[in-house]
Design a protein around this motif. Structure first.
Motif, PDB file in Angstrom:
ATOM      1  N   UNK A   1       8.992   1.559  15.519  1.00 37.14           N
ATOM      2  CA  UNK A   1       8.287   0.182  15.375  1.00 37.14           C
ATOM      3  C   UNK A   1       7.096  -0.351  14.881  1.00 37.14           C
ATOM      4  N   UNK A   2       6.586   0.583  15.365  1.00 38.17           N
ATOM      5  CA  UNK A   2       5.224   0.697  14.652  1.00 38.17           C
ATOM      6  C   UNK A   2       4.553   1.538  13.532  1.00 38.17           C
ATOM      7  N   UNK A   3       4.828   0.655  12.144  1.00 43.02           N
ATOM      8  CA  UNK A   3       4.962   2.246  11.073  1.00 43.02           C
ATOM      9  C   UNK A   3       3.282   2.525  10.609  1.00 43.02           C
ATOM     10  N   UNK A   4       2.802   3.732  10.252  1.00 43.70           N
ATOM     11  CA  UNK A   4       1.420   3.593   9.343  1.00 43.70           C
ATOM     12  C   UNK A   4       1.383   2.321   8.451  1.00 43.70           C
ATOM     13  N   UNK A   5       0.273   2.679   8.486  1.00 41.81           N
ATOM     14  CA  UNK A   5      -1.060   1.267   7.026  1.00 41.81           C
ATOM     15  C   UNK A   5      -0.305   1.815   5.903  1.00 41.81           C
ATOM     16  N   UNK A   6      -0.619   1.613   4.414  1.00 45.00           N
ATOM     17  CA  UNK A   6      -0.978   2.691   3.641  1.00 45.00           C
ATOM     18  C   UNK A   6      -2.177   1.161   2.947  1.00 45.00           C
ATOM     19  N   UNK A   7      -3.645   1.336   2.471  1.00 41.39           N
ATOM     20  CA  UNK A   7      -4.208   0.639   1.128  1.00 41.39           C
ATOM     21  C   UNK A   7      -4.135   1.593   0.200  1.00 41.39           C
ATOM     22  N   UNK A   8      -3.766   0.426  -0.845  1.00 41.93           N
ATOM     23  CA  UNK A   8      -3.740   1.222  -2.224  1.00 41.93           C
ATOM     24  C   UNK A   8      -5.004   0.057  -3.439  1.00 41.93           C
ATOM     25  N   UNK A   9      -5.580   0.737  -3.896  1.00 40.17           N
ATOM     26  CA  UNK A   9      -6.948   0.090  -4.584  1.00 40.17           C
ATOM     27  C   UNK A   9      -5.782   0.518  -5.953  1.00 40.17           C
ATOM     28  N   UNK A  10      -5.679  -0.474  -6.880  1.00 38.21           N
ATOM     29  CA  UNK A  10      -5.877  -0.795  -8.069  1.00 38.21           C
ATOM     30  C   UNK A  10      -4.301  -0.417  -8.716  1.00 38.21           C
ATOM     31  N   UNK A  11      -3.348  -0.859  -7.805  1.00 37.58           N
ATOM     32  CA  UNK A  11      -1.575  -0.485  -7.559  1.00 37.58           C
ATOM     33  C   UNK A  11      -1.239  -1.079  -9.247  1.00 37.58           C
TER      34      UNK A  11
ATOM     35  N   UNK B   1      -5.354   4.775  -6.754  1.00 44.88           N
ATOM     36  CA  UNK B   1      -5.723   4.894  -4.974  1.00 44.88           C
ATOM     37  C   UNK B   1      -5.348   4.928  -3.492  1.00 44.88           C
ATOM     38  N   UNK B   2      -4.364   5.612  -3.354  1.00 42.93           N
ATOM     39  CA  UNK B   2      -3.590   5.802  -1.386  1.00 42.93           C
ATOM     40  C   UNK B   2      -4.402   6.251  -0.694  1.00 42.93           C
ATOM     41  N   UNK B   3      -4.793   5.177   0.403  1.00 43.90           N
ATOM     42  CA  UNK B   3      -5.814   5.712   1.499  1.00 43.90           C
ATOM     43  C   UNK B   3      -4.300   5.226   2.579  1.00 43.90           C
ATOM     44  N   UNK B   4      -4.201   6.258   4.037  1.00 47.72           N
ATOM     45  CA  UNK B   4      -3.505   6.108   5.166  1.00 47.72           C
ATOM     46  C   UNK B   4      -4.474   5.286   6.041  1.00 47.72           C
ATOM     47  N   UNK B   5      -4.050   4.272   6.480  1.00 52.46           N
ATOM     48  CA  UNK B   5      -5.641   3.493   7.210  1.00 52.46           C
ATOM     49  C   UNK B   5      -5.079   3.976   8.380  1.00 52.46           C
ATOM     50  N   UNK B   6      -6.354   4.116   9.515  1.00 56.54           N
ATOM     51  CA  UNK B   6      -6.416   4.879  10.642  1.00 56.54           C
ATOM     52  C   UNK B   6      -5.377   4.184  11.557  1.00 56.54           C
TER      53      UNK B   6
ATOM     54  N   UNK C   1       0.364  -0.356  11.943  1.00 55.62           N
ATOM     55  CA  UNK C   1       0.452  -1.203  12.000  1.00 55.62           C
ATOM     56  C   UNK C   1      -0.008  -2.735  12.918  1.00 55.62           C
ATOM     57  N   UNK C   2      -0.039  -2.520  14.093  1.00 55.51           N
ATOM     58  CA  UNK C   2       0.128  -3.287  15.561  1.00 55.51           C
ATOM     59  C   UNK C   2      -1.370  -3.344  15.589  1.00 55.51           C
ATOM     60  N   UNK C   3      -2.122  -2.460  15.890  1.00 48.80           N
ATOM     61  CA  UNK C   3      -3.909  -1.890  15.904  1.00 48.80           C
ATOM     62  C   UNK C   3      -4.329  -2.446  14.708  1.00 48.80           C
ATOM     63  N   UNK C   4      -3.699  -2.216  13.062  1.00 49.66           N
ATOM     64  CA  UNK C   4      -4.422  -2.820  11.556  1.00 49.66           C
ATOM     65  C   UNK C   4      -4.222  -4.281  12.022  1.00 49.66           C
ATOM     66  N   UNK C   5      -2.972  -5.137  12.250  1.00 45.80           N
ATOM     67  CA  UNK C   5      -3.596  -6.297  11.943  1.00 45.80           C
ATOM     68  C   UNK C   5      -4.720  -7.507  13.175  1.00 45.80           C
TER      69      UNK C   5
END
Length: 159
Positions: A106-116, A122-127, A130-134
């Motif tokens: 229901x609430x997957x983790x979000x990945x930030x990707x720089x220069x894909x 460079x990929x970083x897992x957001x803290x 998805x629900x809180x990220x949005x």
């Protein structure tokens, strides 16, 4: 301000309450009110809620770093992803695993990707999931779009 009371317990309700209170309604055509169906029917609840809200408040798709009206599939070192938001022309984006890693997640983790577009982006897992990220993403973009960026340099102090 009632949205603040839902942040910890129901971030999707907090997002809905904030968006409907902060962004003004616009006159919409019937085509804009109809949602796109098909491939994106099984989006995670938070992303589906955001897309429903964006049909009611189209300003959500006009952020400097927009959440995409049509998410894009991508693959790379992390596997198959669904890019749902991008940084305006800077080659950065936010994604979730696609298809979901776990059925019914229901609430997957979000990945930030720089220069894909490089071989090893460079990929970083957001803290936040998805629900809180949005919610956080929407609050930040609302501040950025607001007159005077909706911030102050001096906070009131208690007497």
């Amino acid at each position: 301000m009632e949205w603040v009371g839902h942040v910890d317990t129901n971030p999707i309700k907090a997002l809905e309450s904030f968006v409907l209170g902060w962004f003004p309604a616009e006159k919409l055509t019937s085509a804009e009110m109809d949602g796109s169906a098909g491939e994106w029917d099984n989006l995670p609840e938070a992303l589906a809620a955001f897309q429903r809200l964006a049909r009611l408040r189209p300003a959500l798709h006009r952020f400097h770093d927009p959440v995409l009206e049509e998410p894009k599939r991508a693959s790379g070192p992390l596997g198959d992803r669904l890019i749902f938001a991008v940084s305006d022309g800077a080659g950065m984006g936010w994604s979730i695993p696609w298809p979901p890693e776990e059925p019914g997640q229901a609430d997957p983790r979000v990945w930030f990707t720089e220069d894909p577009y490089t071989e090893e982006p460079e990929t970083i897992l957001e803290e936040e999931p998805l629900s809180r990220f949005l919610l956080q993403f929407t609050l930040f973009e609302a501040i950025q779009a607001a007159p005077y960026r909706a911030w102050t340099y001096c906070m009131p102090t208690a007497p």
